[in-house]
Design a protein around this motif. Structure first.
Motif, PDB file in Angstrom:
ATOM      1  N   SER A  55       0.801  -1.471  -0.136  1.00 15.78           N
ATOM      2  CA  SER A  55      -0.084  -0.310  -0.035  1.00 15.78           C
ATOM      3  C   SER A  55       0.412   1.297   0.030  1.00 15.78           C
ATOM      4  O   SER A  55       0.496   2.175   0.528  1.00 15.78           O
ATOM      5  N   ASN A  76      -7.522   5.828  -0.990  1.00 16.24           N
ATOM      6  CA  ASN A  76      -8.915   6.053  -0.501  1.00 16.24           C
ATOM      7  C   ASN A  76      -8.330   4.588  -0.594  1.00 16.24           C
ATOM      8  O   ASN A  76      -8.577   3.299   0.652  1.00 16.24           O
ATOM      9  N   GLY A  77      -8.204   3.383  -1.430  1.00 17.12           N
ATOM     10  CA  GLY A  77      -7.468   1.930  -1.392  1.00 17.12           C
ATOM     11  C   GLY A  77      -6.390   1.467   0.455  1.00 17.12           C
ATOM     12  O   GLY A  77      -6.913   1.021   0.390  1.00 17.12           O
ATOM     13  N   GLU A  88      -5.497   3.599   1.930  1.00 13.23           N
ATOM     14  CA  GLU A  88      -6.292   3.668   3.666  1.00 13.23           C
ATOM     15  C   GLU A  88      -6.847   2.918   4.127  1.00 13.23           C
ATOM     16  O   GLU A  88      -6.987   2.792   5.124  1.00 13.23           O
ATOM     17  N   TYR A  89      -8.337   2.523   3.437  1.00 11.27           N
ATOM     18  CA  TYR A  89      -8.568   1.374   3.760  1.00 11.27           C
ATOM     19  C   TYR A  89      -7.520  -0.546   3.968  1.00 11.27           C
ATOM     20  O   TYR A  89      -8.628  -0.502   4.952  1.00 11.27           O
ATOM     21  N   VAL A  90      -7.027   0.202   3.504  1.00 11.93           N
ATOM     22  CA  VAL A  90      -6.092  -1.348   4.158  1.00 11.93           C
ATOM     23  C   VAL A  90      -6.231  -1.736   4.868  1.00 11.93           C
ATOM     24  O   VAL A  90      -5.867  -2.271   6.108  1.00 11.93           O
ATOM     25  N   GLN A 134      -6.364   0.669   7.693  1.00 12.08           N
ATOM     26  CA  GLN A 134      -7.595   1.254   8.777  1.00 12.08           C
ATOM     27  C   GLN A 134      -8.280  -0.116   9.466  1.00 12.08           C
ATOM     28  O   GLN A 134      -8.425  -0.121  10.554  1.00 12.08           O
ATOM     29  N   ASN A 135      -8.367  -1.247   8.160  1.00  8.93           N
ATOM     30  CA  ASN A 135      -8.422  -2.474   8.691  1.00  8.93           C
ATOM     31  C   ASN A 135      -8.063  -3.484   9.060  1.00  8.93           C
ATOM     32  O   ASN A 135      -8.252  -5.181   8.604  1.00  8.93           O
ATOM     33  N   ILE A 165      -9.617  -9.510   4.775  1.00  2.00           N
ATOM     34  CA  ILE A 165      -9.436  -9.101   6.459  1.00  2.00           C
ATOM     35  C   ILE A 165      -9.912 -10.475   7.527  1.00  2.00           C
ATOM     36  O   ILE A 165     -10.997 -10.829   7.317  1.00  2.00           O
TER      37      ILE A 165
END
Length: 138
Positions: A19, A56-57, A59-61, A63-64, A93
Motif C-alpha cells: 500500500s 482511498n484503497g 487507507e482502507y487496507v 485502517q482495517n 480482512i
C-alpha cells in the motif's frame, strides 16, 4: 523486454501489496487513462483520479488491518514496448477472503529502461476466481 518487465511487475506488485502510495504514483503515467465498470456504472478517469482511488484503497487496507490478495492470471505482449497483465485483486480482512474482487486488464509501456502503467480496464466487484493460471500467482 520480457526479463525487464517481469522484474518491473514484481516491483509493481510489491508496491501494491505494501500500500505504497508514493511508489504507485511513480509507476502510473501522467497520461494514464482508465475505464472501470461496477455493475451497470461506467467510470472513465485519468492520473489524478487514479491516485485518489489508490489513496482511498490503501487507507482502507491500513485502517482495517487488511491484506491484499493479488493473483496474476496472464501476461502477454501487445507491441514491442507494451505488455498487458490481467490481475485479480481482493482483500483479506480478519483472515477471511472477501468474496468479490476487482479484475484489472492493465497495460504497461516501456520508454528507455522505465515501465509505466498507461491504461487499465477494470471490472469491479466480480466473483473471485477459484485459481489463477499455474505459476503466475504473486
Amino acid at each position: 523486454m520480457k526479463q525487464s518487465f517481469e522484474e518491473f511487475l514484481q516491483v509493481y506488485l510489491s508496491i501494491w501489496e505494501s500500500s505504497d502510495l508514493e511508489g504507485m504514483k511513480r509507476i502510473i503515467s501522467e497520461d494514464y487513462r482508465a475505464r472501470e465498470i461496477t455493475g451497470e456504472e461506467i467510470l472513465d478517469f485519468g492520473f489524478e483520479e487514479s491516485v485518489e482511488g489508490w489513496k482511498n484503497g490503501f487507507e482502507y487496507v491500513v485502517q482495517n488491518n487488511a491484506k491484499w490478495d493479488i493473483s496474476i492470471h496472464s501476461v502477454f505482449p501487445l507491441r514491442n514496448n507494451q505488455v498487458m497483465a490481467v490481475i485479480e485483486a481482493a482483500m483479506i480482512i480478519d483472515k477471511e477472503k472477501l468474496p468479490h474482487a476487482n479484475l484489472f486488464f492493465s497495460t504497461f509501456s516501456q520508454s528507455g529502461n522505465e515501465w509505466k502503467l498507461v491504461r487499465s480496464y477494470i471490472e469491479a466487484g466480480v466473483q473471485r476466481q477459484l485459481s489463477p493460471s499455474p505459476g503466475l500467482s504473486s
